[in-house]
Write a protein that holds these residues in place. Structure first.
Motif, mmCIF file in Angstrom:
data_model
loop_
_atom_site.group_PDB
_atom_site.id
_atom_site.type_symbol
_atom_site.label_atom_id
_atom_site.label_comp_id
_atom_site.label_asym_id
_atom_site.label_seq_id
_atom_site.Cartn_x
_atom_site.Cartn_y
_atom_site.Cartn_z
ATOM 1 N N ILE A 97 0.848 -1.202 0.000
ATOM 2 C CA ILE A 97 0.000 0.000 0.000
ATOM 3 C C ILE A 97 0.884 1.253 0.000
ATOM 4 O O ILE A 97 0.657 2.184 -0.777
ATOM 5 N N GLU A 98 1.891 1.263 0.860
ATOM 6 C CA GLU A 98 2.833 2.390 0.875
ATOM 7 C C GLU A 98 3.577 2.497 -0.459
ATOM 8 O O GLU A 98 3.792 3.594 -0.976
ATOM 9 N N PHE A 99 3.950 1.348 -1.010
ATOM 10 C CA PHE A 99 4.647 1.335 -2.290
ATOM 11 C C PHE A 99 3.770 1.952 -3.384
ATOM 12 O O PHE A 99 4.243 2.738 -4.203
ATOM 13 N N MET A 100 2.507 1.612 -3.380
ATOM 14 C CA MET A 100 1.584 2.175 -4.367
ATOM 15 C C MET A 100 1.522 3.696 -4.230
ATOM 16 O O MET A 100 1.511 4.417 -5.237
ATOM 17 N N SER A 101 1.510 4.204 -3.026
ATOM 18 C CA SER A 101 1.510 5.654 -2.814
ATOM 19 C C SER A 101 2.773 6.292 -3.387
ATOM 20 O O SER A 101 2.727 7.387 -3.956
ATOM 21 N N GLU A 102 3.894 5.598 -3.241
ATOM 22 C CA GLU A 102 5.151 6.085 -3.817
ATOM 23 C C GLU A 102 5.089 6.098 -5.345
ATOM 24 O O GLU A 102 5.653 6.987 -5.983
ATOM 25 N N LEU A 103 4.425 5.115 -5.930
ATOM 26 C CA LEU A 103 4.258 5.104 -7.386
ATOM 27 C C LEU A 103 3.490 6.334 -7.849
ATOM 28 O O LEU A 103 3.828 6.946 -8.862
ATOM 29 N N VAL A 104 2.458 6.687 -7.101
ATOM 30 C CA VAL A 104 1.670 7.879 -7.428
ATOM 31 C C VAL A 104 2.547 9.119 -7.361
ATOM 32 O O VAL A 104 2.543 9.952 -8.269
ATOM 33 N N ALA A 105 3.337 9.225 -6.307
ATOM 34 C CA ALA A 105 4.216 10.390 -6.137
ATOM 35 C C ALA A 105 5.227 10.497 -7.277
ATOM 36 O O ALA A 105 5.625 11.598 -7.655
ATOM 37 N N VAL A 115 -6.565 -6.685 0.212
ATOM 38 C CA VAL A 115 -6.476 -6.592 -1.244
ATOM 39 C C VAL A 115 -7.531 -5.626 -1.771
ATOM 40 O O VAL A 115 -7.254 -4.813 -2.661
ATOM 41 N N ASP A 116 -8.730 -5.668 -1.217
ATOM 42 C CA ASP A 116 -9.785 -4.744 -1.631
ATOM 43 C C ASP A 116 -9.396 -3.300 -1.312
ATOM 44 O O ASP A 116 -9.664 -2.392 -2.103
ATOM 45 N N MET A 117 -8.738 -3.083 -0.178
ATOM 46 C CA MET A 117 -8.266 -1.749 0.174
ATOM 47 C C MET A 117 -7.240 -1.262 -0.857
ATOM 48 O O MET A 117 -7.266 -0.102 -1.275
ATOM 49 N N ALA A 118 -6.349 -2.151 -1.290
ATOM 50 C CA ALA A 118 -5.352 -1.795 -2.311
ATOM 51 C C ALA A 118 -6.047 -1.403 -3.615
ATOM 52 O O ALA A 118 -5.666 -0.415 -4.257
ATOM 53 N N LYS A 119 -7.059 -2.150 -3.983
ATOM 54 C CA LYS A 119 -7.811 -1.855 -5.217
ATOM 55 C C LYS A 119 -8.479 -0.485 -5.126
ATOM 56 O O LYS A 119 -8.416 0.322 -6.064
ATOM 57 N N LYS A 120 -9.101 -0.199 -3.997
ATOM 58 C CA LYS A 120 -9.777 1.094 -3.822
ATOM 59 C C LYS A 120 -8.782 2.245 -3.821
ATOM 60 O O LYS A 120 -9.035 3.293 -4.421
#
Length: 133
Positions: free
Chosen positions: A71-79, A97-102
């Motif tokens: 989840i943190e990694f995904m936020s870094e991808l956005v940044a 997993v649902d939280m990651a999708k949202k």
């Protein structure tokens, strides 16, 4: 991304377990995908994205990693304004997993879906087919 075939994709797989990375790489190779990068830490994956993120089409990411979770990694991808696709390959429960999708949807990341470990090669292929459309 304008690829017509799975073989054209470049994949980055992140998991803290080297055995899982070997399984994923072998499976991708059997699917005809030869351009596979693997990293055992999110930090190492972010270094690769900083240097060569434009050529990464799909990130396959575990959600439970010691240094930085998925989840943190995904936020870094956005940044970092990552433009590729993101998919979860994890043993995490359905709620996480649902939280990651949202989160992916809210942040504008193209979320391909998730695979529960252990997974079947056909399921990984089907998931990656979504990256082509």
């Amino acid at each position: 991304m304008t690829h017509a075939k799975l073989e054209d994709l470049r994949i980055l797989s992140i998991d803290d377990d080297p055995f899982i990375l070997d399984v994923i790489t072998t499976t991708l190779n059997h699917l005809g995908i030869a351009r596979v990068e693997t990293r055992t830490t999110a930090a190492a994956a972010l270094d690769l994205i900083a240097r060569d993120g434009e050529s990464i089409d799909v990130v396959l990411c575990d959600l439970h990693m010691p240094d930085m979770d998925g989840i943190e990694f995904m936020s870094e991808l956005v940044a970092r304004e990552f433009n590729g696709c993101f998919a979860v390959v994890s043993g995490a429960g359905e709620v996480i997993v649902d939280m990651a999708k949202k989160l992916a949807g809210a942040r504008g990341i193209r979320f391909l879906g998730s695979l529960q470990k252990p997974f079947r090669a056909k399921n990984l292929g089907d998931l990656l087919e979504k990256a082509l459309s």
